[in-house]
Design a protein around this motif. Sequence first.
Motif, mmCIF file in Angstrom:
data_model
loop_
_atom_site.group_PDB
_atom_site.id
_atom_site.type_symbol
_atom_site.label_atom_id
_atom_site.label_comp_id
_atom_site.label_asym_id
_atom_site.label_seq_id
_atom_site.Cartn_x
_atom_site.Cartn_y
_atom_site.Cartn_z
ATOM 1 N N GLY A 77 18.610 -25.676 13.024
ATOM 2 C CA GLY A 77 18.022 -26.390 14.153
ATOM 3 C C GLY A 77 18.969 -26.578 15.325
ATOM 4 O O GLY A 77 18.781 -27.487 16.134
ATOM 5 N N ASP A 78 19.985 -25.746 15.441
ATOM 6 C CA ASP A 78 20.968 -25.833 16.509
ATOM 7 C C ASP A 78 20.315 -25.445 17.844
ATOM 8 O O ASP A 78 20.039 -24.281 18.102
ATOM 9 C CB ASP A 78 22.138 -24.898 16.187
ATOM 10 N N LYS A 79 20.055 -26.452 18.681
ATOM 11 C CA LYS A 79 19.348 -26.219 19.950
ATOM 12 C C LYS A 79 20.159 -25.352 20.909
ATOM 13 O O LYS A 79 19.601 -24.539 21.648
ATOM 14 C CB LYS A 79 18.986 -27.547 20.601
ATOM 15 N N LYS A 80 21.469 -25.499 20.912
ATOM 16 C CA LYS A 80 22.310 -24.673 21.784
ATOM 17 C C LYS A 80 22.176 -23.201 21.382
ATOM 18 O O LYS A 80 22.014 -22.335 22.232
ATOM 19 C CB LYS A 80 23.765 -25.116 21.699
ATOM 20 N N ALA A 81 22.213 -22.902 20.094
ATOM 21 C CA ALA A 81 22.044 -21.526 19.615
ATOM 22 C C ALA A 81 20.635 -21.022 19.939
ATOM 23 O O ALA A 81 20.446 -19.854 20.261
ATOM 24 C CB ALA A 81 22.307 -21.455 18.115
ATOM 25 N N GLY A 82 19.642 -21.903 19.876
ATOM 26 C CA GLY A 82 18.257 -21.536 20.151
ATOM 27 C C GLY A 82 18.009 -21.103 21.580
ATOM 28 O O GLY A 82 17.091 -20.329 21.843
ATOM 29 N N ARG A 83 18.848 -21.566 22.503
ATOM 30 C CA ARG A 83 18.676 -21.175 23.911
ATOM 31 C C ARG A 83 18.794 -19.664 24.110
ATOM 32 O O ARG A 83 18.319 -19.125 25.099
ATOM 33 C CB ARG A 83 19.671 -21.912 24.795
ATOM 34 N N MET A 84 19.397 -18.998 23.146
ATOM 35 C CA MET A 84 19.511 -17.548 23.245
ATOM 36 C C MET A 84 18.142 -16.884 23.113
ATOM 37 O O MET A 84 17.936 -15.775 23.599
ATOM 38 C CB MET A 84 20.463 -17.028 22.156
#
Length: 106
Positions: A77-84
């Motif tokens: 659930g890492d939102k920063k990683a999800g921005r990719m």
Amino acid sequence: QPGAEALTKLHGPVLLINGHEPDFLMGASALTFEKVSGVPAHYGARHNAGHTATVFHPGGGEFANVASNWLRWTFKGDKKAGRMFIGNKCDLCTNSNWDTKSKGIK
């Protein structure tokens, strides 16, 4: 390329990444993406990359970065990683080195 039956058994998010024109599996990977349904999916083709793409670069290179961000986002659930991957302005979507498509990603 997975058979139609295998694709109906998918139950989690799917990431398909490959090289671009030099990658002999680019067409099969794109077709698999089109056939995936019922689960979130992201497809990316890296320009000027062949089938092994960045595998032999230090630490796996750009492909390892994409794959690890996918895993951090989908499993942790890492939102920063999800921005990719999330939205029309996602990091990969706006990266001129990549052609991308996604479906079911929120």
